[in-house]
Design a protein around this motif. Structure first.
Motif, short mmCIF file in Angstrom:
data_model
loop_
_atom_site.label_atom_id
_atom_site.label_comp_id
_atom_site.label_asym_id
_atom_site.label_seq_id
_atom_site.Cartn_x
_atom_site.Cartn_y
_atom_site.Cartn_z
N GLU A 63 0.84 -1.20 0.00
CA GLU A 63 0.00 0.00 0.00
C GLU A 63 0.88 1.26 0.00
OE1 GLU A 63 -2.49 0.46 3.44
OE2 GLU A 63 -3.66 2.07 2.53
N LEU A 66 2.12 1.75 -3.35
CA LEU A 66 1.06 2.20 -4.26
C LEU A 66 0.92 3.73 -4.24
CD1 LEU A 66 -1.33 1.36 -6.14
CD2 LEU A 66 -2.78 1.44 -4.11
N TYR A 67 1.02 4.31 -3.05
CA TYR A 67 0.91 5.78 -2.98
C TYR A 67 2.01 6.43 -3.83
CZ TYR A 67 -2.37 5.22 0.85
OH TYR A 67 -3.46 4.89 1.60
N VAL A 112 -6.14 -3.55 0.75
CA VAL A 112 -5.51 -2.23 0.79
C VAL A 112 -5.69 -1.49 -0.54
CG1 VAL A 112 -3.82 -2.80 2.57
CG2 VAL A 112 -3.23 -3.21 0.17
N GLY A 113 -6.62 -1.99 -1.35
CA GLY A 113 -6.95 -1.27 -2.57
C GLY A 113 -6.05 -1.55 -3.77
#
Lengths: 357, 257
Positions: A63, A66-67, A112-113
């Motif tokens: 996650e 990913l940001y 976590v998307g």
């Protein structure tokens, strides 16, 4: 006579430059980046430069990555073309066990998307026709991509210079002392003085730390890569061991060796790498290999990034990590928030160097 | 202040447009972005909220993937998002879109409605003004400056060869032109917050609309990629010869004089 700066960043690779650029967006004066060689001569210039998310574990680390990937699109709009390509990533698998693991991973990352599709052979081949029909299936994620590391560092530098950042090349640091609230940084050419000091010199960060009596537990892990001649467009995605650049060359490799500071390429690993390439993408058997190179990954002891303040020495910061390409914009953003005294947008306690104490 | 922003997810501005064998635009492997003009609209909405308080609701029509555009808007600072997703909306025109989007705000309070001056894919620029007409409120297109007071707004609009300054009562629809503002990039904190913000998915039934009454008035006959430009001519010889040849070509081929 010493030259004074507010902030000195030691190390002009992907991490040092990421910090310099993001910091220069909010603090336009008094930033110096020091490099013992020239940016891109080390780890940052010898990488396949994946922006890799989907198979990172545990999920919190994926996650976090990913940001950073999401920041890349905006970074490119700010600093100019870095050949950022949200190509999507594919990890092929060959066994039932791997397939089961893939489903488990997809479930974890969804929380976590991060989207992972576990594809069967047909769907995987439809998505990436270059793959071997001998695969059992593949994980596909739209989260991954890649970037041109040379352009990335160059554009960071260009934008930083525009914002007033100074660069010193071929100027190794030989001594660091803390005196009356300032750091005295002695280099081969000059003596500098600064209020804030950032150690972001990749595999060399450990040596720099020693000058101040701190241990930054990172070691070099060699990765060997072979490069083919430019080929017609063959693969669209970043594959878990290779990618094709926009010029057409295919870069292959995922070896990991504890070889110390040694960037030679060795025949055994090159053979292994070539065999693996053909196992994944059979058409590569016909490709000419034009050269090979090695890069030294910056591997923290527990493999997770080390960044943040260094407790005990006021105004000293460290940033040493693996996956520098993936994480560069995020580390740059968070370090800037930290250095300029604000709160970080993501909690960063778990990345503190104190965890090794 | 309650602010509505209509947005659309469009092809990345750098995407190569191709037409598939069925004569449809091929979206395979294409990356999608928030329509660039809608970014100005979102930014204006968020700034207005920051100045006066209130909330920003972004609304779009589209399939599941349009959620990404809404999340981007939420990361920029919008508060709520609505996705109107319905299989009956596969073939639409500006009339259908405007009617659906009008209905989407029928039950919401609104003081100001923003949208981009046009979407970069179909370039129609109709939806904003059609919604205003449906709602019987004023609209100003191509806004490059908007000053909102309590019950009215003074807007600078780009017109052919200059600008016009207009005063309108609120609520009103404004369509954003480049130059209105400098849209922010989503921050990391914004991205994290966006994950937890409300994103409502609704269908035509939820809006109380009947698909039978929403048949497009316009159908697209055919898409075609514009023909490649012909290569130019390179003149040879000394400067004097090249100039003579250029003058000759301007006379005979271009018929410039």
């Amino acid at each position: 006579m010493s030259r004074e700066y507010d902030t000195i960043i030691i190390g002009g690779g992907i991490i040092g430059n990421g910090i310099a650029y993001h910091l220069s967006e909010v603090q336009s004066d008094g930033i110096l980046v020091l490099d013992k060689n020239y940016p891109l001569s080390g780890t940052s210039g010898s990488t396949q430069a994946w922006i890799w998310i989907h198979s990172k574990s545990p999920s919190w680390y994926a996650e976090f990555s990913l940001y950073s990937a999401e920041l890349y699109g905006y970074l490119q709009r700010k600093i100019g073309d870095i050949e950022f390509d949200r190509a999507g990533g594919i990890s092929p698998f060959f066994t039932e066990t791997e397939r089961e693991q893939a489903f488990k991973l997809a479930e974890c990352q969804a929380e976590v998307g991060i989207e992972i599709q576990v594809l069967n052979r047909e769907d995987a081949l439809a998505r990436e026709p270059a793959l071997s029909p001998k695969i059992l299936g593949a994980m596909y994620s739209p989260a991954d991509g890649n970037v041109n590391p040379m352009r990335l560092v160059e554009q960071y530098m260009r934008a930083s210079k525009k914002n007033g950042v100074t660069f010193e090349y071929y100027n190794p640091v030989t001594g660091i002392e803390k005196q009356q609230g300032s750091f005295i940084v002695t280099t081969a050419k000059t003596v500098f003085r600064c209020k804030k000091l950032i150690l972001s010199a990749g595999i060399w960060t450990r040596e720099l730390g020693k000058l101040l009596g701190i241990d930054v537990p990172v070691k070099p892990v060699r990765g060997q890569i072979i490069i083919t001649e430019p080929l017609a467009p063959l693969m669209k995605h970043t594959l878990s061991i290779m990618r094709q650049t926009s010029n057409g060359e295919v870069l292959v490799g995922n070896s990991q060796e504890n070889a110390g500071i040694d960037r030679r390429s060795t025949l055994d690993v090159m053979i292994e790498t070539a065999n693996m390439a053909v196992k994944y993408v059979p058409d590569l058997a016909k490709a000419k290999v034009v050269r090979g190179f090695s890069g030294l990954r910056v591997m923290p002891e527990d493999e997770f990034p080390i960044f943040g303040v260094v407790p005990g020495i006021e105004n000293l910061y460290v940033a040493a990590l693996h996956s520098g390409i993936t994480l560069s914009p995020l580390i740059g953003t968070l370090m800037t928030e930290l250095i300029t005294g604000g709160e970080t947008s993501v909690p960063i306690d778990r990345f503190s160097i104190t965890r090794f104490a | 202040m309650h602010i509505i922003v209509y947005i659309k997810q469009t092809f990345d501005t750098e995407a190569q447009i191709a037409v598939d064998s069925n004569g449809k635009i091929d979206s395979n492997g294409v990356h999608f972005v928030v329509n660039p003009y809608d970014e100005y609209a979102i930014e204006e909405g968020v700034r207005l909220k920051e100045k006066f308080g209130g909330d920003v609701t972004v609304i779009t029509m589209g399939g599941n993937r349009a959620q990404d555009a809404l999340r981007t808007a939420l990361a920029m600072g919008a508060d709520k998002a609505v996705l109107i997703d319905d299989s009956a909306l596969e073939k639409t025109d500006e009339w259908v879109t405007a009617n659906v989007l009008t209905q989407a705000v029928a039950s919401l309070p609104y003081d100001v409605i923003f949208t981009g001056r046009m979407a970069i894919d179909d370039g129609s620029g109709q939806v904003g003004v059609r919604v205003a007409e449906n709602l019987h409120i004023p609209s100003v297109t191509n806004a490059v400056k908007i000053e909102i007071n309590e019950k009215s707004a003074v807007v600078t609009q780009e017109i052919d060869g200059g600008t016009a300054s207009l005063e309108v009562s609120l609520p009103a629809v404004f369509t954003a032109q480049k130059g209105l503002n400098d849209p922010r990039y989503p921050s990391v904190a914004g991205m994290m917050k966006a994950k937890r913000k409300e994103l409502k998915k609704i269908s035509l039934t939820d809006l109380g609309l009947e698909k039978e009454k929403l048949v497009a008035k316009m159908t697209v006959g055919k898409y075609a990629v514009s023909a490649a430009r012909q290569a130019g001519k390179k003149l040879q010889g000394s400067s004097a010869q090249q100039v003579a040849e250029l003058v000759n070509l301007l006379k005979t081929e271009v018929k410039a004089f």
